[in-house]
Scaffold this active site. Structure first.
Site, mmCIF file in Angstrom:
data_model
loop_
_atom_site.group_PDB
_atom_site.id
_atom_site.type_symbol
_atom_site.label_atom_id
_atom_site.label_comp_id
_atom_site.label_asym_id
_atom_site.label_seq_id
_atom_site.Cartn_x
_atom_site.Cartn_y
_atom_site.Cartn_z
ATOM 1 N N SER A 125 0.841 -1.201 0.000
ATOM 2 C CA SER A 125 0.000 0.000 0.000
ATOM 3 C C SER A 125 0.871 1.243 0.000
ATOM 4 O O SER A 125 1.987 1.238 0.534
ATOM 5 C CB SER A 125 -0.850 -0.020 1.275
ATOM 6 O OG SER A 125 -1.452 1.227 1.484
ATOM 7 N N TYR A 149 -1.706 -1.021 11.072
ATOM 8 C CA TYR A 149 -1.979 -1.512 9.715
ATOM 9 C C TYR A 149 -0.793 -1.210 8.806
ATOM 10 O O TYR A 149 -0.258 -2.095 8.125
ATOM 11 C CB TYR A 149 -3.266 -0.880 9.150
ATOM 12 C CG TYR A 149 -3.403 -1.093 7.661
ATOM 13 C CD1 TYR A 149 -3.660 -2.351 7.135
ATOM 14 C CD2 TYR A 149 -3.247 -0.028 6.768
ATOM 15 C CE1 TYR A 149 -3.759 -2.551 5.761
ATOM 16 C CE2 TYR A 149 -3.351 -0.220 5.397
ATOM 17 C CZ TYR A 149 -3.597 -1.483 4.902
ATOM 18 O OH TYR A 149 -3.683 -1.688 3.541
ATOM 19 N N LYS A 153 2.150 -3.746 6.869
ATOM 20 C CA LYS A 153 2.554 -3.772 5.453
ATOM 21 C C LYS A 153 4.072 -3.564 5.323
ATOM 22 O O LYS A 153 4.743 -4.227 4.525
ATOM 23 C CB LYS A 153 1.812 -2.678 4.670
ATOM 24 C CG LYS A 153 0.332 -2.921 4.529
ATOM 25 C CD LYS A 153 0.026 -4.099 3.606
ATOM 26 C CE LYS A 153 -1.434 -4.436 3.558
ATOM 27 N NZ LYS A 153 -1.754 -5.716 2.926
#
Ligand code: NAD
Ligand code: UD1
Length: 340
Positions: A125, A149, A153
């Site tokens: 992302s 989050y 990643k």
């Protein structure tokens, strides 16, 4: 490369990619625990494509279940979508996020190695760029994260880089998505967020369809042209096409590459709202609200590397994005659920 395993294949991006893969003649296996999706999405994909998907229910943290998949099918490559993605929730439940996203990825890679399947496309992302100092953002920009989050990643990117370093016969692409929006033009599949949407486009769509009163625009005092936040919105059908290109690339490349998937153009919140209203001829009442903590002013990609390495570039327009988002929302006001 014929059998492609999609972890999280029933989700928003997974279902659109499954459709593109089926149409391109691949055998698609979806392995999903349906924690944030519905098997209905895959049924609709099968209907749209006129083909079958091998739909398996399972969790990527379950090593035995994953091994059974590789034992049964000649998987050539994996596209790894499975993950939890709600920023706020990740702050409240960090262990759950690290376990699911990071733990799940480690288990997946272990099983892949056991079965000598070493081609992996990973859903990363633009969040890994944190608060980028300059835009457009290229793949060499410094990485950071401000929430669990994003950390998950970033950790996975590091883990996969270490893996390739130790075992150079892996071929891995880290696809850094910018802001996926839109839906297949059929309106049959689309984004189906649980509860109140965090992201802009589903929120606008739900206001337009009458499920929410008005949109809160989080801040109009950013250093951007109209003061509202600027993002690189990318049509999910373009994004899906990028995954096919990444698979083709991995057919004859080893090593690891991080690749931005964005359009290279940033639009502000007000531009998105205005485009939605103009193209769809609907009303979207809004009010200016305080900034959302953690938000940045402007984020858009330099997409040159995707063109150079994959021969991919976004083709859909802003009008396509807002029209297709609305088409999906209007046809499915409650998403895949009958009584949500
Ligand atoms: P999504 O929630 O619609 O899809 C993820 C899928 O993974 C869901 O079907 C969910 O049920 C499944 N899943 C989650 N944990 C699992 C587990 N442990 N085992 C098996 N299945 C599991 O999300 P999406 O928007 O399609 O995103 C796909 C991937 O792309 C995610 O990894 C996400 O972090 C990443 N991503 C998404 C965006 C975005 O804005 N949508 C942006 C950048 C990156
Ligand atoms: C968010 C996540 C990011 C994730 C990305 C894609 C945060 C802080 N970041 O990014 O980690 O990778 O989604 O899933 O949550 N906006 C409004 N009103 C709304 C919703 C959004 O004004 O109701 C604005 C935001 O302030 C922002 C823009 O719309 O300027 C886009 O927001 P959003 O869709 O949430 O995406 P990101 O903030 O880019």
């Amino acid at each position: 490369m014929n059998y492609i395993l999609l972890t999280g294949g029933a989700g928003y991006i997974g279902s659109h990619t499954a459709l593109a893969l089926l149409r391109a003649g691949y055998q698609v296996i979806s392995f999903d625990n349906y924690s944030n999706s519905s098997a209905t999405a895959l049924k609709r994909v099968e209907k749209l494509a006129g083909g079958n998907i091998i739909c398996l229910s399972g969790d990527i943290r379950d090593e035995a279940a994953l091994s059974a998949v590789f034992r049964q099918y000649p998987v050539a490559a994996v596209i790894h979508f499975a993950g939890l993605k709600a920023v706020g929730e990740s702050t409240e439940q960090p262990l759950h996020y690290y376990d699911n996203n990071v733990g799940g990825t480690i288990t997946l890679c272990r099983v892949m190695r056991e079965f000598n399947v070493k081609k992996l496309v990973f859903s990363s992302s633009a969040t890994v760029y944190g608060d980028a100092k300059t835009v457009p953002i290229d793949e060499t920009a410094p990485r950071s994260a401000t929430n669990p989050y994003g950390q998950s990643k970033l950790m996975i990117e590091h883990i996969l880089a270490d893996l390739v370093n130790a075992e150079p016969d892996w071929g891995i692409t880290l696809l850094r998505y910018f802001n996926p929006v839109g839906a297949d033009s059929s309106g049959q599949i689309g984004e189906d967020p649980n509860g109140i949407p965090n992201n802009l486009m589903p929120f606008i769509s739900q206001v337009a369809v009458g499920k929410r009163d008005k949109l809160n625009i989080f801040g109009n005092d950013y250093p951007t042209a109209d003061g509202t936040g600027v993002r690189d919105y990318i049509h999910v059908v373009d994004l899906a096409a990028g995954h096919l290109k990444a698979l083709q690339y991995l057919e004859n490349h080893q090593g690891i590459e991080a690749i931005n998937l964005g359009t290279g153009t940033g639009y502000s919140v007000l531009e998105m709202v205005n485009a939605f209203v103009r193209v769809n001829q609907v009303e979207v009442p809004y009010q200016i609200a305080p900034r959302r903590p953690g938000d940045i002013a402007s984020c858009f990609a330099r997409p040159d590397k995707a063109l150079k390495l994959l021969g991919w570039q976004a083709e859909k327009t802003l009008a396509d994005m807002v029209r297709d988002s609305w088409h999906w929302q209007r046809q499915n006001p409650n998403g895949y659920a009958e009584n949500k």
